[in-house]
Design an enzyme around this catalytic site. Structure first.
Site, PDB file in Angstrom:
ATOM      1  N   HIS A 239       0.827  -1.209   0.000  1.00 32.71           N
ATOM      2  CA  HIS A 239       0.000   0.000   0.000  1.00 32.71           C
ATOM      3  C   HIS A 239       0.866   1.266   0.000  1.00 32.71           C
ATOM      4  CE1 HIS A 239      -3.563   2.408   0.260  1.00 32.71           C
ATOM      5  NE2 HIS A 239      -2.852   3.195   1.056  1.00 32.71           N
ATOM      6  N   HIS A 266       3.280  10.499   2.647  1.00 30.71           N
ATOM      7  CA  HIS A 266       2.888  11.548   1.705  1.00 30.71           C
ATOM      8  C   HIS A 266       3.780  12.793   1.815  1.00 30.71           C
ATOM      9  CE1 HIS A 266      -0.467   9.173   0.500  1.00 30.71           C
ATOM     10  NE2 HIS A 266      -0.992   9.169   1.703  1.00 30.71           N
TER      11      HIS A 266
HETATM   12 ZN    ZN Z   1      -3.073   5.253   0.891  1.00 28.53          ZN
END
Ligand code: ZN
Length: 314
Positions: A239, A266
């Protein structure tokens, strides 16, 4: 259906879906509409006056906590990364995404549902060359013991490592090269994951109000709460690659490079993109430069082959 790798594509026909937003917990609608060559990927807020449109570009990333959020002038759309990974992984260069709220649906926490939608309608070839962004010289971005290393390569390769102090996760590493059809099989079904101990804290912050065992892998103190178990034994690290892939799609180009990522997220992905795009010499824009390694796969069926990507910079 055949498509050529060196051309831009859009989707064959408009597709519609709706689902829960992970953070808001509200049902949100989403419509993908075909777009012309050079349009790129843009997201439009259909619930706001004048329908403001946000290009899916890393320059417009405004928040990287728990998800990638893009926006400008106070208008935002969050959790775009799983949708972006599905578009990127299936070769959609140009599309308008109409969203009925501040975040896109989470579905099962992976890219699988978006991929199925795109596959259902298929791709349409456009009369324009694809754009590539090639890593030109080695670069390392570090944040404590987390890092992203990149070096030149004629395709997209990544080795991703994570290390969580939990008996069901621990150290995981996965190496993946994006090639004919393997985004759908290797990466797209890997779900987002989280820890029960963090749930209350995040909900107090107004996040993951739509979170449940149907849209995330959730770990208890020592166990996995999802009764169906994992989809891949190393689902968590896969993931992370899905997230990385979706974040790279925000360059608007198909990225060619050999990446090594440790404990990324991120924020680090975004920092990396800003670094390679702001410093001359690290990444070079190659309009229509089809790498030799991909030529053999330049005519594959859409359903079998989720190669390519690109969007023009806007
Ligand atoms: Zn994700």
């Amino acid at each position: 259906m055949k498509y050529s790798f060196h051309k831009q594509h859009t989707i064959a026909q408009e597709v519609y879906c709706s689902g829960i937003g992970l953070h808001s917990g509200r049902v949100v609608s989403l419509r993908l509409k075909p777009a012309a060559a050079g349009y790129g990927i843009r997201l439009r807020r259909m619930d706001l006056l004048d329908f403001p449109t946000i290009p899916a570009n890393f320059h417009l990333v405004v928040n990287t906590f728990q998800a990638t959020t893009i926006g400008f002038d106070g208008v935002e759309i969050s959790t775009v990364e799983h949708l972006m990974a599905a578009l990127y992984g299936s070769g959609v260069d140009n599309v308008l995404v109409e969203v009925g709220g501040p975040e896109v649906p989470i579905f099962d926490g992976s890219s699988a549902h978006y991929l199925r939608l795109i596959e259902k309608t298929g791709l349409r070839e456009l009369d324009a060359p694809r754009n590539f962004l090639a890593i030109q010289k080695p670069i390392v971005i570090q944040d404590g013991d987390a890092y992203i290393k990149a070096k030149p390569c004629d395709r997209f390769k990544v080795r991703y490592q994570i290390d969580y102090p939990h008996p069901m996760v621990g150290k995981q590493e996965f190496s993946w090269t994006h090639e004919n059809g393997n985004f759908g099989t290797d990466i797209a079904r890997a779900r987002t994951f989280g820890f029960l101990k963090d749930v209350q804290k995040l909900q107090d912050m107004g996040l993951i109000r739509g979170g449940s065992l149907s849209n995330a892998v959730v770990f208890g103190e020592n166990d996995l709460l999802n009764v169906d178990g994992f989809r891949y034994v190393d689902e968590c690290v896969r993931h992370k690659i899905l997230d990385f892939f979706g974040d790279l799609a925000l360059t608007g180009m198909y990225v060619l490079g050999d990446f090594e990522v440790r404990k990324g997220g991120h924020a680090l992905h975004s920092k990396f993109l800003h670094r390679i795009m702001s410093r001359p010499g690290y990444a070079v824009f190659r309009p229509a430069a089809v790498p030799a390694a991909y030529l053999a796969a330049s005519a594959v069926s859409v359903l079998a082959g989720h190669l390519a990507h690109p969007m023009k910079p806007i």
